[in-house]
Design an enzyme around this catalytic site. Structure first.
Site, short mmCIF file in Angstrom:
data_model
loop_
_atom_site.label_atom_id
_atom_site.label_comp_id
_atom_site.label_asym_id
_atom_site.label_seq_id
_atom_site.Cartn_x
_atom_site.Cartn_y
_atom_site.Cartn_z
N GLU A 143 0.83 -1.21 0.00
CA GLU A 143 0.00 0.00 0.00
C GLU A 143 0.86 1.26 0.00
O GLU A 143 0.41 2.32 -0.42
CB GLU A 143 -0.95 -0.01 1.20
CG GLU A 143 -2.06 -1.03 1.04
CD GLU A 143 -3.08 -1.00 2.17
OE1 GLU A 143 -4.25 -1.33 1.89
OE2 GLU A 143 -2.72 -0.66 3.31
N THR A 223 -3.49 -17.62 0.94
CA THR A 223 -4.72 -17.69 1.73
C THR A 223 -5.90 -17.92 0.80
O THR A 223 -6.02 -17.29 -0.25
CB THR A 223 -4.92 -16.41 2.56
OG1 THR A 223 -4.90 -15.26 1.70
CG2 THR A 223 -3.81 -16.27 3.60
N ALA A 226 -12.42 -19.61 2.85
CA ALA A 226 -13.05 -20.73 3.56
C ALA A 226 -12.33 -22.06 3.35
O ALA A 226 -12.56 -23.01 4.09
CB ALA A 226 -14.51 -20.87 3.10
N GLY A 228 -9.07 -22.36 3.66
CA GLY A 228 -7.89 -22.36 4.51
C GLY A 228 -6.72 -21.64 3.88
O GLY A 228 -6.88 -20.59 3.26
N GLY A 255 -7.57 -11.08 6.13
CA GLY A 255 -6.21 -11.26 5.64
C GLY A 255 -5.18 -10.62 6.55
O GLY A 255 -4.10 -11.17 6.78
N ASP A 256 -5.50 -9.44 7.08
CA ASP A 256 -4.59 -8.77 7.99
C ASP A 256 -4.46 -9.54 9.30
O ASP A 256 -3.38 -9.63 9.88
CB ASP A 256 -5.06 -7.34 8.26
CG ASP A 256 -5.09 -6.49 7.00
OD1 ASP A 256 -4.31 -6.78 6.07
OD2 ASP A 256 -5.90 -5.55 6.93
N GLY A 291 -15.66 -4.55 11.70
CA GLY A 291 -14.47 -3.71 11.73
C GLY A 291 -13.22 -4.46 11.34
O GLY A 291 -13.22 -5.66 11.08
N SER A 295 -11.54 -5.72 15.34
CA SER A 295 -11.97 -7.12 15.35
C SER A 295 -10.86 -8.08 15.77
O SER A 295 -11.10 -9.28 15.93
CB SER A 295 -12.47 -7.52 13.95
OG SER A 295 -11.39 -7.67 13.05
#
Length: 309
Positions: A143, A223, A226, A228, A255-256, A291, A295
């Site tokens: 980013e 990744t 669902a 895995g 992902g983060d 969020g 989260s």
């Protein structure tokens, strides 16, 4: 030097403006939404928060403007225990993101404006060389400008620090960049962007991962939502199943959460596949909450989920 549990992350903070609605508007159309929320985001910042909440000692390299959104960043990092390694840039603004969330599925679409973080340069990395060299793990995404990410990977690799590149947003990368990565962690879309190999199933993921390793990456961790996550190294391939922690509310920060958990696992000395399982558990909990940074679970929550088997 004891590097255990130390992580340095280079990346972007943005203020997330999240809109929930039954569907996305068409061009020229206005629709009524279900809800709105303003909160902390940015892949690098989210990953730093995730790792810090899991007990890692985390430093975060970025640039902020001198504005109200920067104050959100500082409060977020203080609450999570992230050490800010920040340059203030009064000539720009703190980044912001538009996030549309589908009310029915929890899926999302995002527009990000990095602001001051788009002005991160290799000199910013050189100014933090000592912090990077003292870490167990260095993490970056895409980013901020690629030149800064490449410099961070080079500095870390030169000091024997484990390097993770989360290649998001997806873009083509030179082999020289991949060769600086102990682990590259794309999702399905990003893996296809990097390799040209469609990742519609496990076979496609395995082929894309093999292509990344052939181009110089130490290992690829793809990744798969669902399904895995797939690990592929030079002498080992393994699929790590997804973990369920309850109904999915929002996938925006998944992902983060995974990358923060994966980095933390490696910094704690876990085998990479064990670190992936740890990251999958972090992501599983995160998607049960709204969020992104808010989260992220803490370590006892993750350990409890993993203990269930």
């Amino acid at each position: 030097m004891d590097r255990a549990n130390r992580i340095i992350i280079l990346g972007v903070f943005v203020a997330d403006t999240a809109y929930r609605a039954d569907r996305a508007p068409r061009m020229g159309e206005t629709i009524l939404g279900r809800s709105f929320a303003l909160g902390p985001g940015g892949k690098g910042s989210n990953q730093a928060v995730a790792a810090a909440r899991l007990g890692a000692e985390v430093g975060f390299i970025t640039r902020l403007g001198d504005d109200a959104f920067a104050e959100i960043a500082e409060r977020t990092w203080t609450a999570a225990g992230v050490r800010p390694l920040v340059t203030r840039d009064a000539d720009s603004y703190t980044g912001a993101a538009y996030i549309f969330i589908d009310e029915g599925s929890g899926d999302n679409a995002i527009i990000i404006c990095p602001g001051a973080a788009a002005r991160i340069v290799p000199a910013d990395i050189d100014a933090r060389r000592a912090e990077i060299e003292a870490a167990a793990v260095f993490v970056t995404q895409l980013e901020q400008p690629l030149a800064a990410a490449a410099r961070g990977l080079l500095v870390a690799r030169g000091a024997g620090v484990t390097t993770i590149l989360n290649p998001a947003p997806g873009q083509p990368l030179a082999d020289e960049i991949l060769a600086l990565c102990d682990y590259v962690t794309p999702n399905e879309t990003e893996a296809e962007t990097l390799t040209g190999v469609p990742v519609g199933d496990i076979g496609g993921a395995r082929a894309a991962a093999a292509a990344l390793v052939a181009r110089g990456a130490g290992a690829a961790v793809i990744t798969l939502g669902a399904k895995g996550a797939l690990y592929h190294g030079r002498d080992r391939t393994e699929l790590v199943p997804a973990i369920s922690a309850g109904p999915v509310v929002e996938t925006t920060g998944a992902g983060d959460a995974f990358n923060g958990g994966f980095a933390t696992g490696l910094a704690r000395g876990m085998d990479p596949v064990e670190a992936m399982r740890f990251g999958c558990a972090v992501a599983a909990i995160s998607v049960t909450r709204p969020g992104t940074a808010p989260s992220m679970p803490d370590l006892p929550e993750v350990e409890t989920l993993l203990a269930r088997g």
